[in-house]
Design a protein around this motif. Structure first.
Motif, mmCIF file in Angstrom:
data_model
loop_
_atom_site.group_PDB
_atom_site.id
_atom_site.type_symbol
_atom_site.label_atom_id
_atom_site.label_comp_id
_atom_site.label_asym_id
_atom_site.label_seq_id
_atom_site.Cartn_x
_atom_site.Cartn_y
_atom_site.Cartn_z
ATOM 1 N N LEU A 154 1.970 9.286 -0.396
ATOM 2 C CA LEU A 154 2.448 8.081 0.236
ATOM 3 C C LEU A 154 1.773 6.931 -0.218
ATOM 4 C CD1 LEU A 154 4.495 6.637 2.019
ATOM 5 C CD2 LEU A 154 2.906 7.039 3.928
ATOM 6 N N ILE A 155 0.550 7.022 -0.295
ATOM 7 C CA ILE A 155 -0.345 5.934 -0.840
ATOM 8 C C ILE A 155 0.186 5.471 -2.223
ATOM 9 C CG2 ILE A 155 -2.538 4.794 -1.264
ATOM 10 C CD1 ILE A 155 -3.558 6.396 1.492
ATOM 11 N N VAL A 156 0.001 6.675 -3.017
ATOM 12 C CA VAL A 156 0.594 6.452 -4.621
ATOM 13 C C VAL A 156 1.729 5.862 -4.669
ATOM 14 C CG1 VAL A 156 0.667 7.724 -6.706
ATOM 15 C CG2 VAL A 156 -1.103 8.167 -4.927
ATOM 16 N N ALA A 157 2.885 6.179 -3.879
ATOM 17 C CA ALA A 157 4.235 5.851 -3.875
ATOM 18 C C ALA A 157 4.214 4.322 -3.821
ATOM 19 C CB ALA A 157 5.245 6.538 -2.932
ATOM 20 N N VAL A 158 3.334 3.853 -2.602
ATOM 21 C CA VAL A 158 3.267 2.431 -2.451
ATOM 22 C C VAL A 158 2.844 1.615 -3.442
ATOM 23 C CG1 VAL A 158 2.682 0.791 -0.785
ATOM 24 C CG2 VAL A 158 3.555 2.811 0.304
ATOM 25 N N ALA A 159 1.695 2.063 -3.988
ATOM 26 C CA ALA A 159 1.081 1.594 -5.111
ATOM 27 C C ALA A 159 2.048 1.573 -6.394
ATOM 28 C CB ALA A 159 -0.239 2.224 -5.489
ATOM 29 N N LEU A 160 2.908 2.493 -6.462
ATOM 30 C CA LEU A 160 3.898 2.633 -7.588
ATOM 31 C C LEU A 160 4.550 1.447 -7.468
ATOM 32 C CD1 LEU A 160 4.776 3.737 -10.104
ATOM 33 C CD2 LEU A 160 6.094 5.399 -8.683
ATOM 34 N N HIS A 161 5.372 1.202 -6.010
ATOM 35 C CA HIS A 161 6.256 0.156 -5.904
ATOM 36 C C HIS A 161 5.650 -1.021 -6.511
ATOM 37 C CE1 HIS A 161 8.447 -3.011 -3.717
ATOM 38 N NE2 HIS A 161 7.559 -3.235 -3.052
ATOM 39 N N PHE A 162 4.451 -1.501 -5.964
ATOM 40 C CA PHE A 162 4.171 -2.743 -6.436
ATOM 41 C C PHE A 162 3.936 -2.902 -7.985
ATOM 42 C CE2 PHE A 162 2.437 -2.527 -1.919
ATOM 43 C CZ PHE A 162 3.092 -3.787 -1.491
ATOM 44 N N ALA A 163 3.380 -1.755 -8.686
ATOM 45 C CA ALA A 163 3.359 -1.856 -10.174
ATOM 46 C C ALA A 163 4.753 -2.038 -10.624
ATOM 47 C CB ALA A 163 2.754 -0.517 -10.543
ATOM 48 N N LEU A 164 5.669 -1.278 -10.354
ATOM 49 C CA LEU A 164 7.085 -1.610 -10.667
ATOM 50 C C LEU A 164 7.608 -2.902 -10.399
ATOM 51 C CD1 LEU A 164 8.728 2.048 -9.993
ATOM 52 C CD2 LEU A 164 8.084 1.113 -12.361
ATOM 53 N N SER A 165 7.391 -3.304 -9.317
ATOM 54 C CA SER A 165 7.684 -4.750 -9.075
ATOM 55 C C SER A 165 7.350 -5.887 -10.023
ATOM 56 C CB SER A 165 7.455 -5.238 -7.522
ATOM 57 O OG SER A 165 8.132 -4.186 -6.689
ATOM 58 N N GLY A 166 5.882 -5.700 -10.395
ATOM 59 C CA GLY A 166 5.128 -6.388 -11.337
ATOM 60 C C GLY A 166 5.820 -6.303 -12.659
ATOM 61 N N LEU A 167 6.181 -4.988 -13.091
ATOM 62 C CA LEU A 167 6.649 -4.733 -14.496
ATOM 63 C C LEU A 167 8.292 -5.566 -14.407
ATOM 64 C CD1 LEU A 167 5.467 -1.192 -15.007
ATOM 65 C CD2 LEU A 167 4.724 -3.186 -16.213
ATOM 66 N N MET A 168 9.122 -5.202 -13.333
ATOM 67 C CA MET A 168 10.191 -5.776 -13.296
ATOM 68 C C MET A 168 10.154 -7.439 -13.397
ATOM 69 S SD MET A 168 12.170 -3.071 -10.685
ATOM 70 C CE MET A 168 13.426 -4.424 -10.355
ATOM 71 N N LEU A 169 9.181 -8.107 -12.969
ATOM 72 C CA LEU A 169 9.149 -9.330 -12.749
ATOM 73 C C LEU A 169 8.704 -9.687 -14.371
ATOM 74 C CD1 LEU A 169 8.786 -12.107 -11.655
ATOM 75 C CD2 LEU A 169 6.221 -11.552 -11.260
ATOM 76 N N ILE A 170 8.261 -9.254 -15.001
ATOM 77 C CA ILE A 170 7.904 -9.309 -16.411
ATOM 78 C C ILE A 170 9.135 -9.371 -17.171
ATOM 79 C CG2 ILE A 170 6.499 -8.817 -18.483
ATOM 80 C CD1 ILE A 170 4.214 -8.034 -16.561
ATOM 81 N N ALA A 171 9.917 -7.962 -16.844
ATOM 82 C CA ALA A 171 10.890 -7.911 -17.747
ATOM 83 C C ALA A 171 12.058 -8.446 -17.498
ATOM 84 C CB ALA A 171 11.208 -6.279 -17.400
ATOM 85 N N PHE A 172 12.361 -9.012 -16.187
ATOM 86 C CA PHE A 172 13.665 -9.716 -16.040
ATOM 87 C C PHE A 172 13.601 -11.007 -15.519
ATOM 88 C CE2 PHE A 172 14.674 -4.960 -15.210
ATOM 89 C CZ PHE A 172 15.798 -5.071 -16.112
ATOM 90 N N GLY A 173 12.283 -11.661 -15.274
ATOM 91 C CA GLY A 173 12.113 -12.798 -14.701
ATOM 92 C C GLY A 173 12.116 -12.895 -13.212
#
Length: 351
Positions: A154-173
């Motif tokens: 669960l902790i890793v899944a939460v961390a993955l959420h924040f990582a994906l959010s950051g990548l999507m911010l870079i990818a889509f603005g």
């Protein structure tokens, strides 16, 4: 509140609940097979909507570099595993599975964006781009720690959420986007007006639920997933590889997220962080349904949609509060019914 107003609110709640149904089914599926509470499910929903909106604007979406980057990482992980196991002869097969197949939709999209494509083709390309993200995330993030406790997953899944959010911010603005409606017009049924997009949401959600049931009941991969969900050790003794079933579970979940993103995108402006709240509400529905039952997940997700709709009528600022607070009586009731005597080890086994 009049009966007509109640019917309109119920109509809106069921339409939103149809999206939560798809998300709840994906969350329950991944959890039963891999014990992972897939927190980033909503991020895949938002990624789908943003990818489709970007393609409709004749621009290249950030998914085109995100998928190859994850594919390279996944192949590197698989290559190291095979090398350590003395199975280097299987590297070409691994390259096909973890490099060639995930990158194929990227190549198809790059080739197709030169022309003015119809909406149906854009939708197909979008879902095809998002589909590999599930197995790739499983291979890179969750498969190396597959035997870890549920809390660690669960902790890793939460961390993955924040990582994906950051990548999507870079990818889509940071700006939100909204794709075009897939189906226009409206139909009056029983005095209620249903838009084409709403009918598409309801019909697609029902069809996907039916297809998922048929998959589990009448296919060998579906039965393998059910066996793994019931007893991981027993499934392994019968020759079913948990790594393979985990990849299939994440693939199906990514497909459900892709369909949900295509459906909800045209009626809600989504940004890089918007998917989290969608996934969280679907998770509430899955918890209400027991987190171990697909029909329960469907019922719980529809309940969340209805509760959100009626609460928004009374006070729109409280709709999230009421939805999340609805978990408390459910959890208390289950604790009372369970007798409250389960120790820590029994509780983890139940998860």
């Amino acid at each position: 509140m009049t009966a007509e107003l109640a019917a309109l609110l119920a109509q809106d709640g069921i339409a939103n609940g149809a999206i939560y149904v798809l998300a709840a089914l994906g969350i329950v599926l991944v959890f039963l097979v891999t014990r992972v509470i897939f927190v980033p499910f909503g991020d895949l929903v938002a990624c789908t909507a943003l990818t489709l909106a970007t393609l409709e604007e004749r621009r290249l979406p950030g998914t085109l570099w995100l998928v190859p980057a994850l594919a390279v990482l996944a192949f590197a992980f698989e290559a190291v595993t095979l090398w350590r196991a003395g199975a280097a002869a299987r590297l070409p097969r691994a390259a096909l599975a973890w490099l060639a197949l995930p990158v194929l939709p990227v190549v198809a999209t790059l080739a197709a964006t030169r022309w003015d494509l119809p909406d149906g083709v854009l939708v197909a390309l979008t879902v095809a781009l998002v589909l590999p993200l599930g197995p790739l995330l499983h291979r890179v993030v969750f498969r190396p720690i597959a035997d870890a406790p549920v809390l660690v997953l669960l902790i890793v899944a939460v961390a993955l959420h924040f990582a994906l959010s950051g990548l999507m911010l870079i990818a889509f603005g940071p700006e939100g986007m909204r794709p075009r409606l897939l189906l226009g017009g409206a139909v009056e049924i029983g005095g209620l007006v249903f838009t084409g997009q709403m009918l598409l949401m309801l019909g697609t959600s029902a069809a996907m639920s039916l297809l998922l049931w048929l998959f589990f009941e009448h296919t060998m991969p579906g039965r393998a997933l059910r066996a793994t969900a019931v007893n991981r050790v027993g499934a392994r003794l019968m020759g079913i590889r948990p790594a393979g079933t985990g990849a299939v579970a994440f693939l199906l979940a990514a497909g459900l997220a892709g369909v949900a993103g295509v459906l909800i995108g045209p009626i809600n402006t989504l940004a890089y962080e918007s998917g989290f709240i969608i996934g969280l509400k679907a998770f509430v529905g899955a918890i209400i349904g027991g987190l171990a039952s697909y029909p329960g997940a469907v019922a719980g997700a529809l309940f969340v949609g209805l509760l959100e709709s009626f609460t928004a009528f009374w006070d729109s600022q409280l709709k999230e509060v009421v939805v999340f607070a609805s978990l408390l009586p459910v959890l208390v009731l289950r604790s009372l019914l369970a007798g409250g005597g389960a120790d820590e080890n029994e509780a983890e086994e139940e998860l």
